[in-house]
Design an enzyme around this catalytic site. Structure first.
Site, PDB file in Angstrom:
ATOM      1  N   ARG A 135       0.828  -1.214   0.000  1.00 12.17           N
ATOM      2  CA  ARG A 135       0.000   0.000   0.000  1.00 12.17           C
ATOM      3  C   ARG A 135       0.858   1.257   0.000  1.00 12.17           C
ATOM      4  O   ARG A 135       0.556   2.231  -0.690  1.00 12.17           O
ATOM      5  CB  ARG A 135      -0.943  -0.001   1.200  1.00 12.17           C
ATOM      6  CG  ARG A 135      -2.095  -0.978   1.045  1.00 12.17           C
ATOM      7  CD  ARG A 135      -3.052  -1.012   2.233  1.00 12.17           C
ATOM      8  NE  ARG A 135      -3.437   0.302   2.686  1.00 12.17           N
ATOM      9  CZ  ARG A 135      -3.579   0.648   3.962  1.00 12.17           C
ATOM     10  NH1 ARG A 135      -3.387  -0.218   4.915  1.00 12.17           N
ATOM     11  NH2 ARG A 135      -3.942   1.870   4.293  1.00 12.17           N
ATOM     12  N   GLU A 159       1.647  24.517  -6.922  1.00  6.93           N
ATOM     13  CA  GLU A 159       1.226  24.370  -8.317  1.00  6.93           C
ATOM     14  C   GLU A 159       0.479  23.045  -8.517  1.00  6.93           C
ATOM     15  O   GLU A 159      -0.508  22.983  -9.258  1.00  6.93           O
ATOM     16  CB  GLU A 159       2.439  24.463  -9.244  1.00  6.93           C
ATOM     17  CG  GLU A 159       2.094  24.618 -10.695  1.00  6.93           C
ATOM     18  CD  GLU A 159       1.326  25.882 -11.039  1.00  6.93           C
ATOM     19  OE1 GLU A 159       0.225  25.760 -11.610  1.00  6.93           O
ATOM     20  OE2 GLU A 159       1.813  26.988 -10.742  1.00  6.93           O
ATOM     21  N   GLU A 193      -8.250  22.797 -10.034  1.00  3.88           N
ATOM     22  CA  GLU A 193      -8.797  22.991 -11.374  1.00  3.88           C
ATOM     23  C   GLU A 193      -9.468  21.718 -11.899  1.00  3.88           C
ATOM     24  O   GLU A 193     -10.560  21.780 -12.465  1.00  3.88           O
ATOM     25  CB  GLU A 193      -7.700  23.433 -12.342  1.00  3.88           C
ATOM     26  CG  GLU A 193      -7.232  24.845 -12.093  1.00  3.88           C
ATOM     27  CD  GLU A 193      -6.088  25.257 -13.005  1.00  3.88           C
ATOM     28  OE1 GLU A 193      -5.597  24.423 -13.801  1.00  3.88           O
ATOM     29  OE2 GLU A 193      -5.679  26.431 -12.925  1.00  3.88           O
ATOM     30  N   LYS A 198     -11.119  28.478  -8.787  1.00  3.27           N
ATOM     31  CA  LYS A 198      -9.938  28.429  -9.656  1.00  3.27           C
ATOM     32  C   LYS A 198      -9.087  29.681  -9.495  1.00  3.27           C
ATOM     33  O   LYS A 198      -7.848  29.597  -9.426  1.00  3.27           O
ATOM     34  CB  LYS A 198     -10.356  28.268 -11.116  1.00  3.27           C
ATOM     35  CG  LYS A 198     -10.858  26.890 -11.459  1.00  3.27           C
ATOM     36  CD  LYS A 198     -11.186  26.829 -12.944  1.00  3.27           C
ATOM     37  CE  LYS A 198     -11.465  25.442 -13.418  1.00  3.27           C
ATOM     38  NZ  LYS A 198     -11.574  25.361 -14.875  1.00  3.27           N
ATOM     39  N   ASP A 199      -9.725  30.833  -9.424  1.00  2.00           N
ATOM     40  CA  ASP A 199      -8.989  32.089  -9.271  1.00  2.00           C
ATOM     41  C   ASP A 199      -8.256  32.144  -7.930  1.00  2.00           C
ATOM     42  O   ASP A 199      -7.118  32.631  -7.856  1.00  2.00           O
ATOM     43  CB  ASP A 199      -9.928  33.283  -9.405  1.00  2.00           C
ATOM     44  CG  ASP A 199     -10.432  33.496 -10.825  1.00  2.00           C
ATOM     45  OD1 ASP A 199      -9.940  32.808 -11.748  1.00  2.00           O
ATOM     46  OD2 ASP A 199     -11.328  34.350 -11.005  1.00  2.00           O
TER      47      ASP A 199
END
Length: 126
Positions: A14, A74, A81, A99-100
């Site tokens: 696992r 990131e 997103e 998203k912004d």
């Protein structure tokens, strides 16, 4: 909790799968996301400059915290997103806001990272 028993064989499997999924996510993001490639390229440049400018151990630690934080953020932005796109393909104010906000978090960390990097590298020049 506190047991000294080593991991059982299926727990190792696992654990191995979880790392495999994590690396697959990093590679997929690198292959598909322009901004992740840009940040990775910037990280390589910073590391090369670190050797050129002979950073101290503390300066290297700061650089790796900034690089790791930037890449991790990131990756999280990409995850947000994808989740938003999975939930709705329609233009929705809350989808846009999510998203912004994620992109804004990346932008803030990138700006702060640049400022800290400039402070470290410029102090080597002057």
């Amino acid at each position: 909790m506190g047991s000294q028993d080593p991991l059982k064989p299926n727990e190792w499997i696992r654990l191995k799968k979880s790392f495999s999924h994590a690396f697959a996510g990093i590679i997929k993001t690198f292959m598909s996301e322009r901004n992740f490639k840009i940040h990775t390229g910037a990280a390589v440049i910073v590391i090369v400059c670190g050797f050129v400018f002979r950073l101290s151990v503390l300066e290297w630690a700061v650089m790796f915290i900034l690089i790791g934080g930037m890449l991790a953020l990131e990756l999280m932005n990409t995850a947000v997103e994808h989740v938003v796109d999975l939930i709705t393909k329609k233009s929705h104010p809350l989808a846009k806001a999510a998203k912004d906000a994620a992109a804004g978090a990346v932008c803030v960390f990138a700006a702060v990272s640049c400022i800290i990097g400039l402070l470290i590298f410029l102090s080597k020049l002057f």
